[in-house]
Design a protein around this motif. Structure first.
Motif: not given
Length: 210
Positions: A114-115, A137-140, A119-120, A9-11
């Motif tokens: 897990g992380l 974004h709040l759920w995330f 994210v994926w 995942i590109v940060l």
């Protein structure tokens, strides 16, 4: 030279010279990693930069060697073919915010299955979401606390976010003030544990859209 197959995942990216970029990635096999990508021309047709946008999910072959200060990558392809996120200003703004939060929070180079899986899956969920985008974004942020090993104190909105299936975020009725207050509370909570999250530059843009 050692090679490995990875998903990432590109940060974020950082320009390096005339045609190079350093790409910061969250990967499934080696955790967070930085890659040097040479020969990148952002305006060129078929440029790799099209796949190196914040929160884009990709697959590639990673290359490492003792002679190189950074890993390299080749055979870069989409890991998830995004249908809406790049073309929806609400989703692309949210993706920018999510990428910056992860960039600031995740420092370990060891893989965290897990992380990464969370994210994926979040990239897929945001792209597919049709209702409740303003709450995503709040759920995330709420659910990101789980794979990071945090346990925020319970509250009504937090409970709703932790218990809600992402597909039904539209059923959580929040006004703008409630969203802003909850977002600020979550960021303060993360900042209490990790100083790196104190200054999220994309927050202002996010609050203008939502």
């Amino acid at each position: 030279m050692k090679s490995y197959k990875a998903r990432g995942i590109v940060l974020g990216t950082l320009k390096y010279g005339e045609k190079g970029v350093v790409v910061h990635m969250l990967t499934d096999v080696i955790g967070r990693q930085s890659y040097m990508v040479q020969g990148v021309r952002p305006t060129a047709r078929g440029s790799k930069m099209a796949l190196l946008q914040p929160m884009f999910a990709v697959e590639y072959i990673g290359l490492e060697s003792q002679k190189m200060s950074m890993h390299r990558m080749k055979d870069l392809v989409p890991g998830i073919v995004l249908q809406s996120t790049p073309f929806d200003v609400r989703k692309s703004t949210m993706a920018l915010f999510m990428a910056e939060v992860l960039y600031r929070l995740v420092k370990e180079s060891e893989p965290a299955e897990g992380l990464f899986d969370f994210v994926w899956g979040s990239v897929e969920a945001l792209d597919a979401l049709q209702e409740g985008i303003a709450n995503f974004h709040l759920w995330f942020l709420a659910n990101l606390s789980r794979p990071l090993g945090f346990s925020p104190d319970n509250a009504r909105i937090l409970h709703d976010m932790l218990e809600c299936d992402v597909r039904y975020l539209g059923e959580i009725g929040l006004n703008r003030t409630q969203r802003v207050e909850f977002l600020e509370a979550m960021l303060k909570y993360y900042a209490y544990h990790l100083d790196t999250i104190r200054s999220v530059e994309s927050l202002r843009i996010l609050q203008e859209v939502f």
